[in-house]
Scaffold this motif. Structure first.
Motif, PDB file in Angstrom:
ATOM      1  N   ILE A 172      -0.687   4.821  31.556  1.00 17.12           N
ATOM      2  CA  ILE A 172      -1.598   4.160  32.475  1.00 17.12           C
ATOM      3  C   ILE A 172      -1.695   2.683  32.096  1.00 17.12           C
ATOM      4  CG2 ILE A 172      -2.930   6.225  33.018  1.00 17.12           C
ATOM      5  CD1 ILE A 172      -5.064   5.302  31.034  1.00 17.12           C
ATOM      6  N   ARG A 173      -2.188   1.904  33.043  1.00 15.95           N
ATOM      7  CA  ARG A 173      -2.293   0.462  32.835  1.00 15.95           C
ATOM      8  C   ARG A 173      -3.576   0.137  32.058  1.00 15.95           C
ATOM      9  NH1 ARG A 173      -0.494  -3.615  37.481  1.00 15.95           N
ATOM     10  NH2 ARG A 173       1.470  -3.242  36.422  1.00 15.95           N
ATOM     11  N   THR A 174      -3.434  -0.529  30.933  1.00 23.46           N
ATOM     12  CA  THR A 174      -4.593  -0.940  30.141  1.00 23.46           C
ATOM     13  C   THR A 174      -4.392  -2.398  29.736  1.00 23.46           C
ATOM     14  OG1 THR A 174      -3.703  -0.449  27.932  1.00 23.46           O
ATOM     15  CG2 THR A 174      -4.611   1.409  29.172  1.00 23.46           C
ATOM     16  N   PHE A 175      -5.271  -2.893  28.891  1.00 18.93           N
ATOM     17  CA  PHE A 175      -5.183  -4.283  28.445  1.00 18.93           C
ATOM     18  C   PHE A 175      -4.201  -4.466  27.286  1.00 18.93           C
ATOM     19  CE2 PHE A 175      -8.619  -2.172  26.179  1.00 18.93           C
ATOM     20  CZ  PHE A 175      -8.214  -2.373  24.877  1.00 18.93           C
ATOM     21  N   PHE A 188     -13.280  -1.170  33.929  1.00 17.49           N
ATOM     22  CA  PHE A 188     -14.129  -0.160  33.298  1.00 17.49           C
ATOM     23  C   PHE A 188     -15.566  -0.205  33.800  1.00 17.49           C
ATOM     24  CE2 PHE A 188     -14.110  -3.979  30.708  1.00 17.49           C
ATOM     25  CZ  PHE A 188     -15.460  -4.244  30.657  1.00 17.49           C
ATOM     26  N   THR A 223     -15.918  -6.536  27.009  1.00 13.53           N
ATOM     27  CA  THR A 223     -15.529  -5.208  27.463  1.00 13.53           C
ATOM     28  C   THR A 223     -16.750  -4.307  27.552  1.00 13.53           C
ATOM     29  OG1 THR A 223     -15.038  -4.750  25.184  1.00 13.53           O
ATOM     30  CG2 THR A 223     -13.193  -5.279  26.606  1.00 13.53           C
ATOM     31  N   ARG A 254     -12.533  -8.026  30.230  1.00 16.17           N
ATOM     32  CA  ARG A 254     -11.108  -7.815  29.948  1.00 16.17           C
ATOM     33  C   ARG A 254     -10.515  -6.851  30.975  1.00 16.17           C
ATOM     34  NH1 ARG A 254      -9.053  -7.339  23.864  1.00 16.17           N
ATOM     35  NH2 ARG A 254      -9.008  -9.583  24.179  1.00 16.17           N
ATOM     36  N   MET A 290     -12.844  -0.917  20.489  1.00 13.84           N
ATOM     37  CA  MET A 290     -12.470  -0.054  21.612  1.00 13.84           C
ATOM     38  C   MET A 290     -11.825  -0.854  22.740  1.00 13.84           C
ATOM     39  SD  MET A 290     -16.141   1.053  23.253  1.00 13.84           S
ATOM     40  CE  MET A 290     -17.111   1.130  21.731  1.00 13.84           C
ATOM     41  N   THR A 291     -11.906  -2.167  22.630  1.00 12.24           N
ATOM     42  CA  THR A 291     -11.247  -2.984  23.637  1.00 12.24           C
ATOM     43  C   THR A 291     -10.422  -4.078  22.992  1.00 12.24           C
ATOM     44  OG1 THR A 291     -13.285  -4.193  23.751  1.00 12.24           O
ATOM     45  CG2 THR A 291     -12.903  -2.566  25.447  1.00 12.24           C
ATOM     46  N   ILE A 339      -9.257   3.572  23.199  1.00 12.17           N
ATOM     47  CA  ILE A 339      -9.578   2.295  23.831  1.00 12.17           C
ATOM     48  C   ILE A 339     -10.232   2.558  25.177  1.00 12.17           C
ATOM     49  CG2 ILE A 339      -7.766   1.005  22.654  1.00 12.17           C
ATOM     50  CD1 ILE A 339      -6.045   1.248  25.160  1.00 12.17           C
ATOM     51  N   ARG A 340     -10.888   1.529  25.680  1.00 10.94           N
ATOM     52  CA  ARG A 340     -11.615   1.660  26.943  1.00 10.94           C
ATOM     53  C   ARG A 340     -10.649   1.490  28.118  1.00 10.94           C
ATOM     54  NH1 ARG A 340     -17.538  -0.762  27.484  1.00 10.94           N
ATOM     55  NH2 ARG A 340     -17.961   1.286  26.615  1.00 10.94           N
ATOM     56  N   THR A 341     -10.603   2.460  28.980  1.00 11.47           N
ATOM     57  CA  THR A 341      -9.766   2.370  30.173  1.00 11.47           C
ATOM     58  C   THR A 341     -10.595   2.843  31.363  1.00 11.47           C
ATOM     59  OG1 THR A 341      -8.910   4.644  30.167  1.00 11.47           O
ATOM     60  CG2 THR A 341      -7.800   3.055  28.731  1.00 11.47           C
TER      61      THR A 341
END
Lengths: 349, 349, 349, 349
Positions: A243-246, B246, C215, C244, D214-215, D243-245
């Motif tokens: 999936i697309r994340t940072f 998010f 975030t 972010r 987490m980010t 991580i945050r998604t």
């Protein structure tokens, strides 16, 4: 569904919600709290959606409390499904008892390259051959695939190696011709929400490999599978592909948790594509190991006899030592988590 | 392009890169550093892509240093474009000098609802009517639109109010019939990377409203516009409609910065859809104000005569006081940032 | 709170939830549906959290239905607050009636540079001076700020120009010394969840500028403000500075919707930092205009007399023509959305 | 570094960049292309940063081409490191040859609960005991930990079971007291960019467990480790914890790829926390298996004798059958990927 009223809501506001729900044949249970009132709805969820309860005066929020998908849900179909891929002569299972290794070139380029990749795949233990004849590319100036000629080349390579083939279809108008040449139809990440295409493959009479949209939630992905199932085709295999994340270190972030999450809520098999998730060949072997260990029903991996000249995604294709290492992992690890190689469970008519 | 060699790269590794670049007619400039060597490439970028330089020994990284899109870039077309929408009788501009207000119902439901919404839109100052006859829905059980009948209803409402109409097309097979009834074709967020559809609307002879994929980068969005332009259609208007993040307070996060970013790199007009970005009607007016102030070339907003019964996205449709507030903002704010209302610039044959 | 039972839950499972809730003095309202049962809880939410209802047999989900913050919520404090910044001699408001323009150098480098930047800020219409003496930097090798010496320089520049000063504090151990020199304490994006620091500034007796974690959800941001408020300090101003996302064109994505969302749920003032959100000076003016138009209570902008030599974030600092353009926007646009310049509302003892 | 000039840049613009680079002792290699010029820089990167080259006329972009971290990089330290945790009497390794299982309660609540959890951990094969005395909580109204009393309880449980203990420190002012009671200091996800805290633990003389923000990108995470290393402490173990998604099915998205990515670029050990990543106990065993298979150097897992009464994160704590299943995975799988249980490699003075 649960309707949460705002603290300022009046008794009339509550009554209006109840009346509307009862108007479509539903039941409404009112719980009056000190600060606010909540209303539990029982009945047909689809009819509740049309009520637009969120627009009524005094309504603060509306929570859905059950899954929106039905045919692909495990709720009414608790046993996990096995999907069989291939023609009568030889069928390969994808499901809870086996581990299925699919491999092949990202794109079909020439008969020689495709056959060589198919032989590499088979030699490494793969039981299904992958390869792309229609390539959805971000740039209109990039190689878009060989089309029908590519389908023929891929089918030939499948016959020569005895492997069923899976290939992507990107346009509803091509579903028929792709279904003539392939044993399994792939819907790619960019088309996961192309609902016309989903319906078309749902009617094509072949099993479908449905990749997760790179920015789709698991629920949206299962809803896409529901589109296919609703047209009468329950032979759907889900494929997590990142999936697309940072995070920029990998092309996408492989959501390894999606495998057990899907298995807990849907009866459909789920496999992992470590090549497209990472976009880096040095990660393919460790991520394949992780996929096996987490309980995936299979993996699908890019191999190419000459990655340096590949027309598509060369940097992630395996060959040589890495492919041997992957072959070894596929041979040994599944049994450590209670799986049998899909090749041993294949059935012939 | 710039090729960055790893610190361990040998002279042979560098020579191999140079040889490969020269082999396709490019030039390579080698800069030897204390720690590592970098190689600047000059020539045809597309031919360099096929070289898969990243797979060569000693190559650490490859940086692209120019934009991958051409026809939609401002580089060879420095003046920002104006797209004219409508039939010969009356054409409305979308471009750098005007501010264009589009409004209408999310979905066409009945002739009465559509006409009422069109009259609301016109009354609030809109100069283009929007409305959906084909609705891409996450759930196969949700209302999917009226299809051709919806196109006819929308066209009727457009004629009755004198407004050109824009409507979404979701399948390449429907492009022809939609182009017969509409003045502008919309490609929705879920289809931004449906390349077959992009090519089909590129050949349809009508201006196109291209929504940003909810998870597409600005570069990918411009590449999608390039797909349309490459088929000969440069009348493309971009529409920022929120991206997936998010943050749960809004359905998507309106990327307001995308407006000046696009205007700096592309000559195409860019508008904003505050209704679908937020999914909440209380945010539509402030976000519309922000869109005007940031310099957008227009906005597109959901209105509905009775949001409580709307078959699609009722919670975000405006009416009454909110619509009047929006009308006022659209009337007053654009001039504060140097814009003229598009209605005043409309031209008749 | 609402407890949603799974379809398989038994009557005993439901009874166990009810018993547990009643055990801490709460009330439980049971709504039995055809497929599943839901239980509405009324009472002290904090005590319910300790029950870990999610771990009980038969519980499918637990939904919170009210805001977790109290002191900063608009629920019990419907009027939006104004925070006054500055010493007795001159206090500048930040709140719903005014528009407050803050500007200054990202980092305090020298007395000359800081004074020059302060004069630029004042000349452009700013009424509060910003400047960093403690700089949290991703790299331990980057410039970390001048510390106490920087605080003195900044305070001098504030006195010389008659502007109150706001500056960041990054460590709870520094709160006291920063509070001696500054009129307002800033908590930066990286420290939004540094709860010890939040509590320390909550006790420092000065207004606080709380930047959103890059975030953090809006709810988490308001919970961070609640930490400060809980220590007795309600003079908190929130600052949206970009979140972010996957979009690389800007350093972060300015979440412009956050402004009206916050204003709908909290009584605290909220401003926007377009400089750090975008990281590009060409976007600062359009984003500042958008911030004014969306209804922000102020903006905070980087200016520098010589961006080319700036020790921190030079690429985003304004000067010359851009600063004049910004000054003009700040002078004209707020009145178009019903605001008065904060300078006119300043009060002197 | 590579400076990319815009197509409009003049020879004077290029000369200005070169002069500036040479002014700080660097070298600049100019490659003139047909469309644009690129300049490769050689020399001290830190000095180049201060030049703000991006603000110079004619500069389109500046690319960094080497890693910004040094002490934690594998570039000058190719062998992967082993960190030893514990007092002279018994030291447990975390590194490339072993697999280290850490377990314990999320929060220390009482001596009985902590000892019971420690015995559960040891019984399942854990060799390091985890437990929190200082809990960073989003809500100021949630349980914040027992503080020093908690440290004592945890140390007692460690002594009773013979396990070294790791515990979180959330404030630089507490580092000293935590270091007195614990064998390893944990920096949590919310404090990864709390640079003052990083520097304090860097001087505390104990190994550090550094959770990923987490980010945070992997690069930012390694820069945080660099902050610790720069104070003289290279005994840093990295911990991937999700991580945050945009995916809501799990609390965070476990970035399993981060493990091999970190191992390719840094010599520091890296472990996985499946409990906090998923926030769901049904995912802990499959994610632990994936972590072992991907090549992690260890895992850290929440266990609790009575999750229903846990004061923190009860829903993710294991006990009973699940813990037995995890124990079995930890016993069997590491050897399948070439690892030895850390307990067998422990050393005593």
């Amino acid at each position: 569904m649960v309707v949460v009223m705002s603290p300022e809501a009046t008794d009339e506001d509550v009554a209006a919600v109840v009346a509307r729900v009862e108007g479509v044949g539903g039941e409404a249970f009112v719980s009056k709290g000190v600060v606010r009132t909540i209303i539990g709805l029982v009945g047909d969820i689809e009819s509740f959606h049309h009520l637009n309860l969120r627009t009524l005066r005094g309504v603060a929020d509306v929570h859905r409390i059950s899954d929106p998908y039905k045919l692909v849900s495990r709720q009414h179909h608790p046993d996990r499904s096995t999907v069989w891929v291939g023609a009568a002569g030889r069928q390969v299972p994808i499901g809870p008892d086996s581990f299925t290794f699919m491999a092949g070139p990202c794109a079909v380029e020439t008969p020689e390259q495709t056959l060589a990749a198919a032989q590499m795949a088979k030699g490494a233990g793969a039981t299904i051959l992958r390869g792309g004849a229609y390539k959805p590319r971000t740039s209109p100036y990039a190689f878009q695939g060989l089309g029908v000629r590519g389908l023929e080349i891929l089918a030939d390579a499948g016959r020569a190696t005895g492997l069923p083939v899976v290939t992507e279809v990107v346009d509803a108008r091509d579903v028929e011709v792709v279904a003539e040449h392939a044993d399994m139809l792939q819907v790619g990440t960019r088309n996961m929400a192309n609902f016309g295409l989903l319906q078309a493959v749902g009617e094509a009479g072949k099993p479908v490999l449905l990749k997760r949209g790179m920015t789709a939630t698991i629920e949206e992905w299962l809803m896409a599978a529901e589109y296919i199932a609703q047209r009468g085709n329950l032979d759907v295999v889900l494929c997590e592909r990142g999936i697309r994340t940072f995070e920029p270190a990998t092309r996408n972030t492989l959501d390894i948790s999606a495998v057990p999450v899907v298995q807990a809520t849907s009866h459909l098999p789920v496999i992992v594509d470590p090549s497209h998730a990472a976009g880096r060949k040095d990660l393919v072997v460790p991520l394949s190991r992780a996929a096996i260990a987490v309980g995936a029903d299979g993996i699908i991996v890019d191999v190419h006899p000459d990655p340096e000249t590949a027309l598509c995604d060369g940097p992630q294709a395996l060959l040589g030592a890495e492919l041997r290492e992957l072959a070894q992992a596929v041979r040994r690890l599944p049994s450590a988590v209670g799986r049998v190689d899909a090749g041993e469970l294949s059935r012939t008519a």
